[in-house]
Scaffold this motif. Structure first.
Motif, PDB file in Angstrom:
ATOM      1  N   SER A 293      -7.276   2.378   6.916  1.00  0.00           N
ATOM      2  CA  SER A 293      -8.551   1.853   6.428  1.00  0.00           C
ATOM      3  C   SER A 293      -9.634   2.182   7.452  1.00  0.00           C
ATOM      4  CB  SER A 293      -8.454   0.339   6.227  1.00  0.00           C
ATOM      5  OG  SER A 293      -9.658  -0.178   5.736  1.00  0.00           O
ATOM      6  N   PRO A 294     -10.312   3.298   7.306  1.00  0.00           N
ATOM      7  CA  PRO A 294     -10.204   4.299   6.250  1.00  0.00           C
ATOM      8  C   PRO A 294      -9.006   5.216   6.500  1.00  0.00           C
ATOM      9  CG  PRO A 294     -11.851   5.017   7.830  1.00  0.00           C
ATOM     10  CD  PRO A 294     -11.369   3.645   8.271  1.00  0.00           C
ATOM     11  N   VAL A 295      -8.513   5.820   5.425  1.00  0.00           N
ATOM     12  CA  VAL A 295      -7.379   6.739   5.523  1.00  0.00           C
ATOM     13  C   VAL A 295      -7.838   8.008   6.228  1.00  0.00           C
ATOM     14  CG1 VAL A 295      -5.740   8.136   4.206  1.00  0.00           C
ATOM     15  CG2 VAL A 295      -6.317   5.826   3.437  1.00  0.00           C
ATOM     16  N   ARG A 296      -7.089   8.365   7.268  1.00  0.00           N
ATOM     17  CA  ARG A 296      -7.358   9.580   8.045  1.00  0.00           C
ATOM     18  C   ARG A 296      -6.021  10.149   8.480  1.00  0.00           C
ATOM     19  NH1 ARG A 296     -11.209   7.595  12.737  1.00  0.00           N
ATOM     20  NH2 ARG A 296     -10.319   9.447  13.678  1.00  0.00           N
ATOM     21  N   PRO A 297      -5.934  11.459   8.717  1.00  0.00           N
ATOM     22  CA  PRO A 297      -4.669  12.055   9.151  1.00  0.00           C
ATOM     23  C   PRO A 297      -4.398  11.889  10.642  1.00  0.00           C
ATOM     24  CG  PRO A 297      -6.312  13.762   8.873  1.00  0.00           C
ATOM     25  CD  PRO A 297      -6.946  12.465   8.418  1.00  0.00           C
TER      26      PRO A 297
ATOM     27  N   PRO B 196      -6.843  -7.226  15.045  1.00  0.00           N
ATOM     28  CA  PRO B 196      -6.074  -7.056  13.811  1.00  0.00           C
ATOM     29  C   PRO B 196      -5.438  -5.662  13.699  1.00  0.00           C
ATOM     30  CG  PRO B 196      -8.209  -8.027  13.351  1.00  0.00           C
ATOM     31  CD  PRO B 196      -8.233  -7.613  14.792  1.00  0.00           C
ATOM     32  N   PHE B 197      -4.274  -5.634  13.051  1.00  0.00           N
ATOM     33  CA  PHE B 197      -3.545  -4.386  12.850  1.00  0.00           C
ATOM     34  C   PHE B 197      -3.675  -3.863  11.424  1.00  0.00           C
ATOM     35  CE2 PHE B 197      -1.035  -6.491  16.266  1.00  0.00           C
ATOM     36  CZ  PHE B 197      -1.237  -5.554  17.254  1.00  0.00           C
ATOM     37  N   ASP B 198      -4.433  -4.530  10.581  1.00  0.00           N
ATOM     38  CA  ASP B 198      -4.509  -4.178   9.162  1.00  0.00           C
ATOM     39  C   ASP B 198      -4.987  -2.749   8.910  1.00  0.00           C
ATOM     40  OD1 ASP B 198      -3.678  -6.755   8.691  1.00  0.00           O
ATOM     41  OD2 ASP B 198      -5.675  -7.494   8.188  1.00  0.00           O
ATOM     42  N   ALA B 199      -5.774  -2.184   9.791  1.00  0.00           N
ATOM     43  CA  ALA B 199      -6.310  -0.834   9.600  1.00  0.00           C
ATOM     44  C   ALA B 199      -5.325   0.246  10.032  1.00  0.00           C
ATOM     45  CB  ALA B 199      -7.615  -0.675  10.357  1.00  0.00           C
TER      46      ALA B 199
ATOM     47  N   THR C  35       0.844  -1.189   0.000  1.00  0.00           N
ATOM     48  CA  THR C  35       0.000   0.000   0.000  1.00  0.00           C
ATOM     49  C   THR C  35       0.882   1.243   0.000  1.00  0.00           C
ATOM     50  OG1 THR C  35      -1.866   1.074   1.089  1.00  0.00           O
ATOM     51  CG2 THR C  35      -0.183   0.152   2.523  1.00  0.00           C
ATOM     52  N   ALA C  36       0.304   2.353  -0.413  1.00  0.00           N
ATOM     53  CA  ALA C  36       1.021   3.626  -0.383  1.00  0.00           C
ATOM     54  C   ALA C  36       1.148   4.118   1.056  1.00  0.00           C
ATOM     55  CB  ALA C  36       0.279   4.664  -1.219  1.00  0.00           C
ATOM     56  N   LEU C  37       2.236   4.779   1.348  1.00  0.00           N
ATOM     57  CA  LEU C  37       2.391   5.416   2.651  1.00  0.00           C
ATOM     58  C   LEU C  37       1.452   6.620   2.720  1.00  0.00           C
ATOM     59  CD1 LEU C  37       6.283   5.365   2.854  1.00  0.00           C
ATOM     60  CD2 LEU C  37       4.724   4.086   4.326  1.00  0.00           C
ATOM     61  N   PRO C  38       0.864   6.886   3.879  1.00  0.00           N
ATOM     62  CA  PRO C  38       0.020   8.075   4.013  1.00  0.00           C
ATOM     63  C   PRO C  38       0.807   9.342   3.649  1.00  0.00           C
ATOM     64  CG  PRO C  38      -0.275   6.623   5.890  1.00  0.00           C
ATOM     65  CD  PRO C  38       0.886   6.088   5.098  1.00  0.00           C
ATOM     66  N   THR C  39       0.123  10.301   3.065  1.00  0.00           N
ATOM     67  CA  THR C  39       0.754  11.504   2.519  1.00  0.00           C
ATOM     68  C   THR C  39       1.637  12.228   3.532  1.00  0.00           C
ATOM     69  OG1 THR C  39      -1.138  11.762   1.052  1.00  0.00           O
ATOM     70  CG2 THR C  39       0.274  13.678   1.332  1.00  0.00           C
ATOM     71  N   GLY C  40       1.127  12.483   4.736  1.00  0.00           N
ATOM     72  CA  GLY C  40       1.900  13.210   5.740  1.00  0.00           C
ATOM     73  C   GLY C  40       3.156  12.477   6.159  1.00  0.00           C
TER      74      GLY C  40
END
Length: 138
Positions: free
Chosen positions: A98-102, A77-80, A27-32
């Motif tokens: 999951s979901p992506v949040r800052p 689980p740690f998947d999120a 997966t992509a790394l979060p933007t920040g």
């Protein structure tokens, strides 16, 4: 990145370092987090705590947390979550993917709780570096 006394910031991660980490994570790394790693591939506070891990450690630790059977049997689980740093005493910091949040959460290794600590990576860094010590978020 802001300047703090007694903070050890490493050289920036390369684009290839980040691509390798993303490939391993799937997966992509979060933007920040990605932006921060391009400034410094890891940040250590004045006590020597890895407030932000380097890209390789981020990928390795998250892969381990998601695949080790003993951890899957013991914890939710740690998947999120995407872990990126620790407090030096076993608790780890993560971004939701999951979901992506800052937002930034701390995972307590003793009771498996996941608690909100900051609304962004910037706020997390300000808090973590302003109050060194393993329990600054409590």
């Amino acid at each position: 990145m802001e300047q703090y006394d007694d903070v050890d910031a490493t050289d920036p991660a390369s684009e290839q370092d980040l691509l390798d980490a993303e490939r391993l994570l799937g997966t992509a790394l979060p933007t920040g987090l990605r932006a921060l790693l391009l400034e410094s591939n890891g940040v250590m506070d004045e006590d020597g705590t890895d407030v932000i891990w380097g890209a390789e450690q981020i990928a390795r630790t998250n892969q381990e947390f998601r695949t080790r059977k003993d951890l899957r049997d013991l914890y939710m689980p740690f998947d999120a979550l995407l872990f990126f740093g620790d407090n030096g005493g076993g608790d780890q910091f993560a971004l939701p993917v999951s979901p992506v949040r800052p937002d930034v959460f701390v995972w307590d290794h003793e009771n498996d709780s996941r608690t909100w600590v900051a609304s962004s990576m910037e706020e997390y860094l300000r808090k973590a570096l302003a109050q060194p010590g393993e329990d600054w978020y409590r």
